[in-house]
Design an enzyme around this catalytic site. Structure first.
Site, PDB file in Angstrom:
ATOM      1  N   LYS A 211      -8.085  -1.657 -11.323  1.00 48.93           N
ATOM      2  CA  LYS A 211      -8.345  -2.716  -9.811  1.00 48.93           C
ATOM      3  C   LYS A 211      -8.500  -2.968  -8.952  1.00 48.93           C
ATOM      4  O   LYS A 211      -9.421  -1.372  -9.313  1.00 48.93           O
ATOM      5  CB  LYS A 211      -7.573  -3.455 -10.091  1.00 48.93           C
ATOM      6  CG  LYS A 211      -6.716  -4.515  -8.949  1.00 48.93           C
ATOM      7  CD  LYS A 211      -5.803  -4.575  -7.407  1.00 48.93           C
ATOM      8  CE  LYS A 211      -6.512  -3.330  -7.059  1.00 48.93           C
ATOM      9  NZ  LYS A 211      -6.037  -3.084  -5.478  1.00 48.93           N
TER      10      LYS A 211
ATOM     11  N   ARG B 233       0.804  -0.984  -0.530  1.00 52.22           N
ATOM     12  CA  ARG B 233       0.354  -0.287  -0.074  1.00 52.22           C
ATOM     13  C   ARG B 233       0.873   1.422   0.393  1.00 52.22           C
ATOM     14  O   ARG B 233      -0.050   2.596   0.199  1.00 52.22           O
ATOM     15  CB  ARG B 233      -0.996   0.348   0.783  1.00 52.22           C
ATOM     16  CG  ARG B 233      -2.135  -0.970   0.335  1.00 52.22           C
ATOM     17  CD  ARG B 233      -2.915  -1.075   2.141  1.00 52.22           C
ATOM     18  NE  ARG B 233      -3.715  -2.392   1.505  1.00 52.22           N
ATOM     19  CZ  ARG B 233      -5.238  -2.268   0.984  1.00 52.22           C
ATOM     20  NH1 ARG B 233      -5.523  -1.482   0.727  1.00 52.22           N
ATOM     21  NH2 ARG B 233      -5.747  -3.065   1.227  1.00 52.22           N
TER      22      ARG B 233
END
Lengths: 549, 549
Positions: free
Chosen positions: A199, A142
């Site tokens: 995505k 992340r």
């Protein structure tokens, strides 16, 4: 790595491609584009990548001769089914351009680019991962690519590996960052193209040009399998109310798709709650009314779908949370000194009357959590709230009231479920296997076309794959300016559920029937081999959206 | 009833039968039987149905001519995948005996027989439910058929409907009751046969003659799909420890089968905990050691399977719970008067030192639950304890200690899951679809053979269905005497996980490797169409047990 029988059988599946990508490919540029809003600001922030034309691919009549290209690929953010197929499509795509092309995968997300952690993805590795779920081929992470230091660090390793293009597979934030990176490398003549791929299982990265994000199809099919199985159990035992929370950070696309698939008695849509300015108690009352109506017919059982992001879409809760955050920031020491058993009352005494009433209506556990469980910035951790239990507890209390008033006569036994991690790494459905492979292959074609700052786009998705349209969309075209952490930033607009959209309207037109009657549908597990009507159906969201066009 | 695409496609599946049942059938009786223990007592309790011979079916050379028969069927207890196929097999079986045969289903379990609630199951109804999951065709219930009043009430409606045989589909308790009912109707010349069918996802109704109960295969495949998906997520994100509790009232067959399918880092087997007289803290330490060993290799993630029945298999917890039950029964008023925040200390002060120490080691929430949440008999409700959270909380504390001692250096972020209702009503796997259909069809053959007090038995299950052996086992043969609610009762022995059995030995021989290394296997969802090695494999438990014979 020991493989299951299904994995072995599935490894041989050859994903389908749009016809335009099956032979020599010609890139055709359309007209210059504009961002969806704030054109001047976006243009100023993206001087070299703004206003580029849409591109679509056509079959070329003459064979094209390509040069070898070294490409880097990054998986960014939460897992979504099909990531491995994006990578295998990309691999096959650059190998088709030239057999000496090479693919490098950065490890554990964008952080791998900055930290120079990578592996070369060779044919034997790629073949191990075709048509499988998960992001484990190179891992994900992340880390946000946002600043110059990161870009420059990344550039070092890209240059070292002679990489001239990076493909970032991620959600709206990651693609926003891809656009910023593309602009930086282009403005500085670094010779590195950046391509994004859409995505996210949440389904909130979509617009007029991106019909869906990958993974949404598979994840919602897994959740619908579970919900359908529980509905069948519910309708057999006839004694429980099942409250099922569904993953999805903010938008309710997942809950809506699952509701269309399984026809539960109740499904809450966060966007509707916000639009109607509903309170938590109103949501509770609405559910309790359905419980009571069913009980009147002798049916003391049912199913409720709850989107994970609900709490933050309830205007009164959002305001309450904001006030608690401010209150506890201002009076942290005083609050810390209060005896644990008196904390709740202390909070009530210090809130404005309106929010104090909302806070007082919450079950003790949730109320305590709102004041105690705080993230490192001191903010309430909304994601820790077990919304499904909060709702069922409040529904139980409301039913006790209704019973006392003679408005309800039944039994209420709740069960709770949360479906999230079960769906993010499932082996991709035929739809996602094909779509992802096409997105990756198409990204290779965009690289070959020499563009940067584009998102891989495969459209016309309700048709058979051969009829899909392939091309690229300038990422800046999807952007507008939004306030993030107090600053105006150029970002891709997040797509919430549209209350005037066909999927929601379909749901809204049927839910009263589903509430009172038992109209459950049991989709069963994803099938990979078998009749096309079982194996190859895209999501109902896509189908209804397409029909309404 | 709107049907999913899979349901429509699956409706046409024709379950396979053992060769002996495909044409005219001949019943061949073996030698007289004995109960597994307490022969004299069981014989005295079942004077007319004890000692009957095993029966097996063979293909008959000459066609047989049957008479029409009216049959009643009952679904008893928790749902298990395949119940509808038992009923459709039974229907087809009695129709094969004579086209004028009729089938009646009693509604919502054994209670339907007593309350005279039934429907006739005609061909159009049966066809709606072939190869589907759930028990919703007639519903199920937990009423126990135990006393003369119930038997006589039941007989009234059986006589009224001219029913001469009842098939009870249930677990060990329900089949025990079927044997008692068979004895009663036979001893009193009521002219009603009773046949049992072995049902339960728990897999604990099995013995030398019943290889498995139906539903175990499908349910464990659904749970293994979920576990595998979560393992893949775990191995992609590399940041969570997933604690997954698996349904199963007491035995750990489900957890063991799922472990063999998915190779998690840790799987607790209740029977081993009991045999080794382990404490809760020892289980916790064992898990914490695995977490620490993996952290030392840089792997701060993993998966743990926990059987639902664990708590009652921990000898110290069992003894603690018994003492709390006694204590609070004796001093209910005194306890009630204690201030809520002082209750925990009060319990500690009143327990024996050994149990006080166990109680004091529990997290506050669980400790409180043990003293507060009580069933109508005043007993602790063990099933309400969230064992997966209890374990992860204690593991977290243990890791804090180890960190302080320098024995651990890592991050521990747990996630929790409970898989139960998701698996009980899934559409049956090919194995369960065939097995259940054969059990039902075979029950019809037992009825035609004129016997009573038998369980439908289909064996040799790791072979293709055509080679399965069909027959009947006198239920008394599986019985022994056990203490239940303070009284000695004749019951079918419950089959727990055998620590000297092949499935456990296979698991035990590999678990150290699975703990430290990441050996996850991803089974994926049940496939109904496709290669036989994907669609037609029986459970690993069955396969290993068969190999060891």
């Amino acid at each position: 790595m020991k493989k299951s029988a299904l994995q072995k059988a599935r490894a041989t599946y050859q994903p389908k491609l749009p016809i335009a990508l099956t032979g020599p490919v010609k890139a055709v540029a359309g007209k210059p584009t504009q961002s969806v809003a704030n054109q001047e600001e976006i243009k100023a922030l993206f001087p070299t990548t703004y206003g580029l034309p849409e591109i679509h691919f056509e079959k070329n009549t003459a064979p094209t001769i390509g040069k070898p290209v070294n490409v880097g690929v990054i998986l960014s953010g939460g897992q979504a089914p099909g990531g491995h197929n994006v990578i295998s499509g990309l691999f096959d795509g650059i190998k088709k351009i030239h057999r000496d092309s090479r693919l490098f995968g950065f490890i554990m997300g964008p952080g791998g680019l900055v930290a120079h952690k990578y592996i070369e993805l060779t044919a034997p590795i790629i073949d191990e991962y075709r048509n499988t779920g998960g992001f484990d081929i190179i891992g994900s992470g992340r880390t946000k690519l946002e600043n110059k230091d990161q870009f420059d660090k990344g550039l070092q390793i890209l240059k070292e590996l002679n990489i001239s293009a990076v493909v970032i597979i991620g959600g709206d934030d990651s693609n926003t960052n891809a656009a910023v990176l593309a602009e930086y490398y282009k403005a500085n003549n670094c010779g590195v193209q950046v391509i994004g791929c859409p995505k996210t299982i949440d389904g909130d990265l979509k617009n007029d040009l991106i019909e869906t994000s990958f993974g949404f199809d598979t994840a919602t099919k897994v959740y619908s399998e579970m919900i359908g199985n529980i509905e069948r159990d519910c309708n057999s035992a006839k004694k429980y109310w099942h409250f099922m929370k569904l993953m999805g950070r903010s938008a309710s696309h997942i809950a809506l798709e699952c509701a269309l698939q399984t026809q539960p008695n109740v499904c809450i849509i966060s966007e509707e709650v916000e639009a109607k300015n509903m309170t938590l108690q109103q949501i509770v009352n609405q559910i309790a009314d359905v419980v009571a109506a069913r009980a009147a017919e002798g049916n003391n059982f049912g199913t409720v779908l709850v989107p994970e992001g609900l709490i933050e879409f309830i205007p009164a809760m959002k305001a309450l949370i904001a006030e608690i955050n401010d209150l506890l920031a201002a009076k942290a020491d005083e609050f810390a000194a209060v005896d644990k058993d008196s904390k709740r009352q202390w909070v009530i005494d210090h809130l404005s009357p309106e929010h104090a009433a909302t806070y007082a209506s919450l079950p003790a556990g949730v109320a305590l959590q709102l004041s105690l469980d705080r993230d490192p910035h001191g903010n309430v951790q909304v994601s820790l709230i077990e919304t499904e239990k909060l709702l069922s507890e409040m529904v139980g209390k409301r039913l006790d009231q209704m019973k006392a008033e003679g408005a309800y006569n039944g039994k209420f036994s709740p069960q709770h479920h949360f479906f999230g991690y079960e769906g993010r790494c499932a082996a991709p459905s035929n739809f996602d296997a094909d779509y992802c492979y096409a997105l990756g292959f198409n990204a290779a074609c965009l690289i070959n076309a020499g563009v940067t700052g584009y998102m891989s786009s495969v459209r016309n998705l309700v048709k058979p794959a051969v009829q899909w349209q392939a091309g690229g969309i300038p990422i800046t075209m999807m952007m507008n300016m939004e306030r993030r952490n107090g600053e105006m930033k150029p970002v891709i607009q997040k797509a919430l559920v549209r209350l005037d959209g066909a999927p929601f309207e379909k749901f809204a037109s049927q839910r009263d029937d589903w509430a009172l009657n038992t109209c459950y549908v049991y989709p069963g597990p994803i099938q990979y081999f078998g009749p096309a009507e079982v194996c190859d159906q895209p999501s109902l969201t896509l189908q209804y959206e397409h029909k309404s066009k």
